[in-house]
Design an enzyme around this catalytic site. Structure first.
Site, PDB file in Angstrom:
ATOM      1  N   ASP A 164      38.211  31.931  53.261  1.00  0.00           N
ATOM      2  CA  ASP A 164      36.981  32.023  52.476  1.00  0.00           C
ATOM      3  C   ASP A 164      36.256  30.679  52.584  1.00  0.00           C
ATOM      4  O   ASP A 164      36.690  29.683  52.003  1.00  0.00           O
ATOM      5  CB  ASP A 164      37.291  32.334  51.012  1.00  0.00           C
ATOM      6  CG  ASP A 164      37.781  33.761  50.800  1.00  0.00           C
ATOM      7  OD1 ASP A 164      38.379  34.335  51.738  1.00  0.00           O
ATOM      8  OD2 ASP A 164      37.589  34.299  49.693  1.00  0.00           O
ATOM      9  N   LYS A 227      30.319  37.094  50.680  1.00  0.00           N
ATOM     10  CA  LYS A 227      30.876  37.013  49.329  1.00  0.00           C
ATOM     11  C   LYS A 227      29.871  36.324  48.419  1.00  0.00           C
ATOM     12  O   LYS A 227      29.212  35.364  48.825  1.00  0.00           O
ATOM     13  CB  LYS A 227      32.202  36.241  49.399  1.00  0.00           C
ATOM     14  CG  LYS A 227      32.871  35.927  48.083  1.00  0.00           C
ATOM     15  CD  LYS A 227      34.176  35.155  48.343  1.00  0.00           C
ATOM     16  CE  LYS A 227      34.786  34.634  47.062  1.00  0.00           C
ATOM     17  NZ  LYS A 227      36.018  33.829  47.312  1.00  0.00           N
ATOM     18  N   LYS A 263      32.278  41.145  49.180  1.00  0.00           N
ATOM     19  CA  LYS A 263      33.184  40.698  48.120  1.00  0.00           C
ATOM     20  C   LYS A 263      32.401  40.078  46.969  1.00  0.00           C
ATOM     21  O   LYS A 263      31.904  38.961  47.086  1.00  0.00           O
ATOM     22  CB  LYS A 263      34.189  39.679  48.672  1.00  0.00           C
ATOM     23  CG  LYS A 263      35.171  39.140  47.621  1.00  0.00           C
ATOM     24  CD  LYS A 263      36.162  38.167  48.243  1.00  0.00           C
ATOM     25  CE  LYS A 263      37.045  37.521  47.188  1.00  0.00           C
ATOM     26  NZ  LYS A 263      38.021  36.563  47.781  1.00  0.00           N
TER      27      LYS A 263
END
Length: 327
Positions: A164, A227, A263
């Site tokens: 991430d 995300k 996400k």
């Protein structure tokens, strides 16, 4: 009750991986967002989408399978991470999972800082649950660039199957789209075979139009997922931001044929909110995105509330929240 697959496989093992495209600034500059229309659309979801009984339990089980169970605290220890991994493998009490016909249900991944990758990989060995690591100077993304790239490489070498990364918000705020594309492309290349999620930190991007543009550029540069947030900003995942990002994903798929995951992270702690997000995904992207290879929740406390709701479904009674600790 309908059986739900809880396979936590990575996108690149199921779908052709998004290789990215050349930077198309004409497409980026056409990306806009009508805030009032977006907010009206988002406001209809919580009031309109309600599921009950077996259907609710099924949706909540699907939400569990899409959770990135996360601990990102300064006082993380090896013991805490091991306990969290045990919870990832057995996210809901065994008798409750048997009652709903999903004894093998697990979460989508466990997300930790770099130093906790090794104990997480060891604790999850044989489970099929991947380890995700936050990287690139998380959460601010302001460490020297070469160190951010090296951090990715070291996390992959340590066993992280998902990375991430955080983008440089200043590139978005100053409209330096080439710099954002180049940065994301470098991060993607550093990840190698590891699955990369691009964290936009949408609460710090100023406008929904900026969110749309940043989403497109990260996908053009090869992001496997986009995300919303690090979970550390003052404003994290919201339905309007999610709608903008999801529609950017849909446009990218229509143009390229590559599916990119989504996400939402930060601030999603209630089971009913999880169902609302799943309903939004179903309506905007379709059922294919309702699986852990293309959708994740960045959450930890969410799992506790879902477990309480499933226990209520099975037993007819609510338990105290302290009975559903994460680690």
């Amino acid at each position: 009750m309908q059986t739900i697959s809880a396979t936590g496989t990575l996108p690149q093992t199921v779908e052709p991986r998004n290789p990215g495209t050349a930077l198309d600034l004409d497409w980026v500059m056409r990306a806009t967002a009508n805030r009032s229309a977006i907010e009206r659309r988002a406001a209809t979801l919580p009031a309109r989408r309600s599921v009950k009984k077996d259907h609710q339990a099924a949706w909540l089980a699907r939400a569990v399978s899409c959770i990135d169970l996360t601990t990102l605290a300064g006082d993380d220890t090896v013991g805490r991470v091991r306990r969290l991994c045990a919870k990832a493998k057995q996210p809901v009490r065994a008798d409750l999972l048997e009652a709903i016909g999903l004894p093998d249900l697990t979460v989508g991944a466990v997300c930790v800082y770099h130093d906790m990758i090794a104990p997480a990989v060891e604790a999850l060995d044989g489970s099929g649950i991947p380890v995700a690591a936050v990287s690139t100077g998380f959460p601010a993304g302001l460490s020297p660039f070469h160190l951010r790239v090296q951090e990715i490489k070291e996390s992959v070498a340590a066993g992280a199957a998902e990375i991430d990364i955080v983008i440089s918000r200043r590139h978005v705020l100053t409209g330096n789209w080439q710099a954002l594309y180049d940065e994301m492309r470098t991060f993607r290349d550093a990840c190698g075979d590891a699955h990369v999620k691009a964290i936009l930190a949408t609460g710090e991007l100023g406008t929904l139009s900026n969110v749309a543009k940043a989403s497109l550029i990260c996908m053009m540069a090869g992001a496997d997922f986009i995300k919303t947030s690090t979970g550390k900003e003052s404003v994290n995942a919201t339905l309007p931001v999610s709608l903008v990002m999801i529609r950017a994903i849909r446009d990218f798929y229509d143009a390229t044929g590559y599916r990119v995951g989504y996400k939402p992270a930060g601030g999603i702690s209630k089971a009913k909110d999880a169902i609302t997000y799943l309903a939004l995904i179903k309506e905007e992207l379709g059922d294919r995105w309702l699986r852990p290879d293309l959708f994740r929740f960045g959450a930890s406390s969410l799992l506790g509330d879902i477990e309480r709701q499933i226990e209520h479904h099975v037993t007819g009674a609510y338990s105290a929240s302290w009975r559903h600790a994460m680690a």
